[in-house]
Design a protein around this motif. Structure first.
Motif, PDB file in Angstrom:
ATOM      1  N   PHE A 115     -18.484 -15.092 -19.052  1.00 55.12           N
ATOM      2  CA  PHE A 115     -17.043 -15.629 -19.123  1.00 55.12           C
ATOM      3  C   PHE A 115     -16.362 -14.722 -18.206  1.00 55.12           C
ATOM      4  O   PHE A 115     -16.221 -13.507 -18.473  1.00 55.12           O
ATOM      5  CB  PHE A 115     -16.483 -15.469 -20.469  1.00 55.12           C
ATOM      6  N   ARG A 116     -15.919 -15.025 -17.042  1.00 60.82           N
ATOM      7  CA  ARG A 116     -15.324 -14.358 -15.989  1.00 60.82           C
ATOM      8  C   ARG A 116     -14.403 -15.226 -15.115  1.00 60.82           C
ATOM      9  O   ARG A 116     -15.086 -16.547 -14.798  1.00 60.82           O
ATOM     10  CB  ARG A 116     -16.110 -13.201 -15.373  1.00 60.82           C
ATOM     11  N   THR A 117     -13.453 -14.772 -14.592  1.00 59.96           N
ATOM     12  CA  THR A 117     -12.912 -15.495 -13.428  1.00 59.96           C
ATOM     13  C   THR A 117     -13.297 -15.213 -11.916  1.00 59.96           C
ATOM     14  O   THR A 117     -13.611 -16.254 -11.224  1.00 59.96           O
ATOM     15  CB  THR A 117     -11.364 -15.406 -13.529  1.00 59.96           C
ATOM     16  N   ASN A 118     -13.519 -14.111 -11.561  1.00 58.97           N
ATOM     17  CA  ASN A 118     -14.277 -13.591 -10.409  1.00 58.97           C
ATOM     18  C   ASN A 118     -15.674 -13.498 -10.614  1.00 58.97           C
ATOM     19  O   ASN A 118     -16.095 -12.446 -11.421  1.00 58.97           O
ATOM     20  CB  ASN A 118     -13.677 -12.176 -10.265  1.00 58.97           C
ATOM     21  N   VAL A 119     -16.565 -14.258  -9.676  1.00 55.11           N
ATOM     22  CA  VAL A 119     -17.893 -14.261  -9.950  1.00 55.11           C
ATOM     23  C   VAL A 119     -18.733 -13.766  -8.783  1.00 55.11           C
ATOM     24  O   VAL A 119     -19.768 -13.648  -8.587  1.00 55.11           O
ATOM     25  CB  VAL A 119     -18.523 -15.741 -10.122  1.00 55.11           C
ATOM     26  N   VAL A 120     -17.699 -12.963  -7.731  1.00 51.45           N
ATOM     27  CA  VAL A 120     -18.029 -12.548  -6.572  1.00 51.45           C
ATOM     28  C   VAL A 120     -19.184 -11.423  -6.665  1.00 51.45           C
ATOM     29  O   VAL A 120     -20.228 -11.335  -5.869  1.00 51.45           O
ATOM     30  CB  VAL A 120     -17.048 -12.043  -5.576  1.00 51.45           C
ATOM     31  N   GLU A 121     -18.920 -10.299  -7.513  1.00 53.87           N
ATOM     32  CA  GLU A 121     -19.741  -9.240  -7.557  1.00 53.87           C
ATOM     33  C   GLU A 121     -19.660  -8.574  -6.073  1.00 53.87           C
ATOM     34  O   GLU A 121     -18.930  -8.187  -5.599  1.00 53.87           O
ATOM     35  CB  GLU A 121     -21.087  -9.254  -8.126  1.00 53.87           C
ATOM     36  N   ASP A 122     -20.900  -8.375  -5.561  1.00 55.33           N
ATOM     37  CA  ASP A 122     -21.286  -7.857  -4.285  1.00 55.33           C
ATOM     38  C   ASP A 122     -21.478  -8.592  -2.999  1.00 55.33           C
ATOM     39  O   ASP A 122     -21.783  -8.251  -1.854  1.00 55.33           O
ATOM     40  CB  ASP A 122     -22.462  -6.623  -4.067  1.00 55.33           C
ATOM     41  N   ARG A 123     -21.053  -9.878  -3.467  1.00 55.55           N
ATOM     42  CA  ARG A 123     -21.513 -10.906  -2.290  1.00 55.55           C
ATOM     43  C   ARG A 123     -20.228 -10.891  -1.152  1.00 55.55           C
ATOM     44  O   ARG A 123     -19.017 -10.628  -1.660  1.00 55.55           O
ATOM     45  CB  ARG A 123     -21.617 -12.458  -2.805  1.00 55.55           C
ATOM     46  N   THR A 124     -20.639 -11.190   0.254  1.00 56.19           N
ATOM     47  CA  THR A 124     -19.652 -11.203   1.047  1.00 56.19           C
ATOM     48  C   THR A 124     -19.425 -12.657   1.593  1.00 56.19           C
ATOM     49  O   THR A 124     -20.425 -13.492   1.441  1.00 56.19           O
ATOM     50  CB  THR A 124     -19.761 -10.113   2.198  1.00 56.19           C
ATOM     51  N   GLY A 125     -18.290 -13.069   2.213  1.00 60.03           N
ATOM     52  CA  GLY A 125     -18.060 -14.275   2.701  1.00 60.03           C
ATOM     53  C   GLY A 125     -16.606 -14.631   2.756  1.00 60.03           C
ATOM     54  O   GLY A 125     -15.746 -14.038   2.305  1.00 60.03           O
ATOM     55  N   ILE A 126     -16.158 -15.765   3.045  1.00 61.66           N
ATOM     56  CA  ILE A 126     -15.040 -16.487   3.050  1.00 61.66           C
ATOM     57  C   ILE A 126     -14.406 -16.558   1.788  1.00 61.66           C
ATOM     58  O   ILE A 126     -15.039 -17.202   0.863  1.00 61.66           O
ATOM     59  CB  ILE A 126     -14.945 -17.584   3.944  1.00 61.66           C
ATOM     60  N   PRO A 127     -13.425 -15.940   1.244  1.00 58.54           N
ATOM     61  CA  PRO A 127     -12.839 -16.154  -0.061  1.00 58.54           C
ATOM     62  C   PRO A 127     -12.724 -17.627  -0.341  1.00 58.54           C
ATOM     63  O   PRO A 127     -11.913 -18.560   0.310  1.00 58.54           O
ATOM     64  CB  PRO A 127     -11.401 -15.327  -0.114  1.00 58.54           C
ATOM     65  N   LEU A 128     -13.099 -17.878  -1.634  1.00 57.23           N
ATOM     66  CA  LEU A 128     -12.824 -19.251  -2.177  1.00 57.23           C
ATOM     67  C   LEU A 128     -12.213 -19.487  -3.465  1.00 57.23           C
ATOM     68  O   LEU A 128     -12.842 -18.759  -4.288  1.00 57.23           O
ATOM     69  CB  LEU A 128     -14.152 -20.196  -1.988  1.00 57.23           C
ATOM     70  N   LEU A 129     -11.063 -19.964  -3.596  1.00 57.89           N
ATOM     71  CA  LEU A 129     -10.324 -20.182  -4.825  1.00 57.89           C
ATOM     72  C   LEU A 129     -10.594 -21.646  -5.429  1.00 57.89           C
ATOM     73  O   LEU A 129     -10.323 -22.454  -4.787  1.00 57.89           O
ATOM     74  CB  LEU A 129      -8.978 -19.650  -4.738  1.00 57.89           C
ATOM     75  N   LEU A 130     -11.450 -21.849  -6.524  1.00 54.07           N
ATOM     76  CA  LEU A 130     -11.806 -23.058  -7.103  1.00 54.07           C
ATOM     77  C   LEU A 130     -10.609 -23.269  -8.272  1.00 54.07           C
ATOM     78  O   LEU A 130     -10.801 -22.661  -9.115  1.00 54.07           O
ATOM     79  CB  LEU A 130     -13.025 -23.123  -7.496  1.00 54.07           C
ATOM     80  N   VAL A 131     -10.083 -24.329  -8.167  1.00 49.83           N
ATOM     81  CA  VAL A 131      -9.264 -24.751  -9.127  1.00 49.83           C
ATOM     82  C   VAL A 131      -9.625 -26.243  -9.856  1.00 49.83           C
ATOM     83  O   VAL A 131      -9.662 -27.014  -9.213  1.00 49.83           O
ATOM     84  CB  VAL A 131      -7.532 -24.913  -8.618  1.00 49.83           C
ATOM     85  N   LEU A 132     -10.271 -25.957 -10.936  1.00 54.01           N
ATOM     86  CA  LEU A 132     -10.984 -27.304 -11.448  1.00 54.01           C
ATOM     87  C   LEU A 132     -10.488 -27.609 -12.706  1.00 54.01           C
ATOM     88  O   LEU A 132      -9.638 -26.782 -13.405  1.00 54.01           O
ATOM     89  CB  LEU A 132     -12.251 -26.796 -11.897  1.00 54.01           C
ATOM     90  N   ARG A 133     -10.092 -29.008 -13.020  1.00 53.84           N
ATOM     91  CA  ARG A 133      -9.584 -29.574 -14.192  1.00 53.84           C
ATOM     92  C   ARG A 133     -10.580 -30.772 -14.881  1.00 53.84           C
ATOM     93  O   ARG A 133     -11.296 -31.407 -13.902  1.00 53.84           O
ATOM     94  CB  ARG A 133      -8.055 -30.356 -13.634  1.00 53.84           C
ATOM     95  N   VAL A 134     -10.419 -30.794 -15.886  1.00 56.88           N
ATOM     96  CA  VAL A 134     -11.254 -32.019 -16.683  1.00 56.88           C
ATOM     97  C   VAL A 134     -10.364 -32.607 -17.615  1.00 56.88           C
ATOM     98  O   VAL A 134      -9.528 -32.189 -18.455  1.00 56.88           O
ATOM     99  CB  VAL A 134     -12.434 -31.281 -17.510  1.00 56.88           C
ATOM    100  N   VAL A 135     -10.642 -34.022 -17.665  1.00 55.87           N
ATOM    101  CA  VAL A 135      -9.569 -35.060 -18.188  1.00 55.87           C
ATOM    102  C   VAL A 135     -10.765 -35.884 -19.138  1.00 55.87           C
ATOM    103  O   VAL A 135     -11.920 -36.149 -18.566  1.00 55.87           O
ATOM    104  CB  VAL A 135      -8.704 -35.751 -17.534  1.00 55.87           C
TER     105      VAL A 135
END
Length: 329
Positions: A86-106
């Protein structure tokens, strides 16, 4: 004493009991404690992927209306691990272009957001490697041979998953790494947000992110308990945006042959209904960060574990038009 229900600290020491599936795969190992160094903090510093970007993405999803056709079910793939981190930030030590995912479920029947469901994601890093399977190399395919094949060609029909990790069978993990994996509980509007990096690619597949939606259960100190997996799917990226990453390090070092959306054998080709993300980024400077958002319409009472052929069941309605791949930020 720390409340065990609090979100695990982003990119700090993660100490979790191994899941049941992992116990079987590794012969009953005890617990894992891993330390990673944060890379996704750059997201918060960039205007295109800061707090304002989250609110804009949520506003766009709400304005679009919640009534949607059922989102296509797709295969789980071989690299799922039920860690329930359970966490918002899953990056840990990976490098790359920052990606912010905003997901919704209905709920596809009532059009109402599904509160307190759990949305889970996992994907490969910029080089096409999944945590938990780093010994498998780029997408599990390894380095392709350079010599011509020898011997008598086989006459039997091929068996097993297709190349590039597209199959539905579960692969045996090779390590205890956890980067680019996480789960979040939805808020009252059905939203979760993940901070990650733009995925890379590997042989046989277009760029994608895996997802599961869990309903009917509760979050406890042991993870997500009870309920069911009502949706297993994948998110995809517009070709224009993926092409823009190819010249940016570390993606520029990925030598695997990239598969486009049109060539992918699993993407159903149905736009949003099939998992195509709406992307927002600066077209001239994608390295500054990308926001991807989508609304998934699910049946919260169904069980869909991802044991499906490529593409999942056929859509029941005409495909929705693909959204604009990106817009200037």
């Amino acid at each position: 004493m720390t409340n065990p229900l609090h979100e695990e600290p982003d990119n700090a020491v993660v100490s979790r009991l191994l899941p049941r599936r992992r116990m079987l795969a590794l012969g009953g190992a005890g617990a894992v404690a891993l330390t990673g160094l944060g890379a996704a903090h750059a997201l918060a510093r960039d205007a295109s992927t800061g707090a304002g970007a989250v609110e804009r993405a949520k506003a766009a999803a709400l304005a679009a209306g919640a009534c949607m056709e059922l989102t296509t079910e797709q295969m789980e793939g071989p690299y799922y691990l039920d860690y329930e981190l359970f966490r918002t930030n899953v990056v840990e030590d990976r490098t790359g272009i920052p990606l912010l995912l905003v997901l919704r479920v209905v709920d596809t029947a009532t059009c109402a957001p599904i509160r307190d469901s759990a949305i889970e994601i996992w994907h490969c890093d910029a080089s096409g490697v999944y945590s938990g399977y780093t010994e498998n190399g780029n997408g599990g395919g390894g380095t392709p041979p350079t010599d011509a094949p020898t011997g008598t060609p086989p006459t039997d029909a091929p068996t097993g998953p297709p190349p590039g990790g597209g199959g539905g069978g579960h692969a045996t993990p090779t390590d205890d790494l956890t980067w680019l994996r996480g789960i979040q509980m939805t808020d009252r509007h059905g939203f979760v947000t993940f901070r990650t990096v733009f995925p890379g690619w590997y042989a046989g597949r277009a760029v994608h992110v895996h997802t599961k939606v869990h309903t009917g259960g509760t979050r406890t100190a042991d993870g997500y308990t009870g309920g069911r997996t009502c949706h297993t799917g994948q998110f995809y990226f517009a070709e224009e945006s993926v092409e823009a990453t190819e010249a940016v390090a570390p993606y520029s070092a990925n030598t695997a042959t990239r598969v486009t959306l049109d060539q992918d054998g699993i993407y159903p080709g149905t736009g949003t209904q099939g998992g195509l993300l709406e992307l927002v980024h600066d077209r001239r400077h994608i390295e500054r960060g990308v926001v991807g958002h989508i609304t998934m319409a699910v049946d919260p009472e169904a069980t869909n574990d991802g044991d499906l052929p490529p593409g999942g069941p056929a859509p029941t309605a005409s495909p929705s038009p693909s959204p604009s791949p990106s817009s200037g930020a």
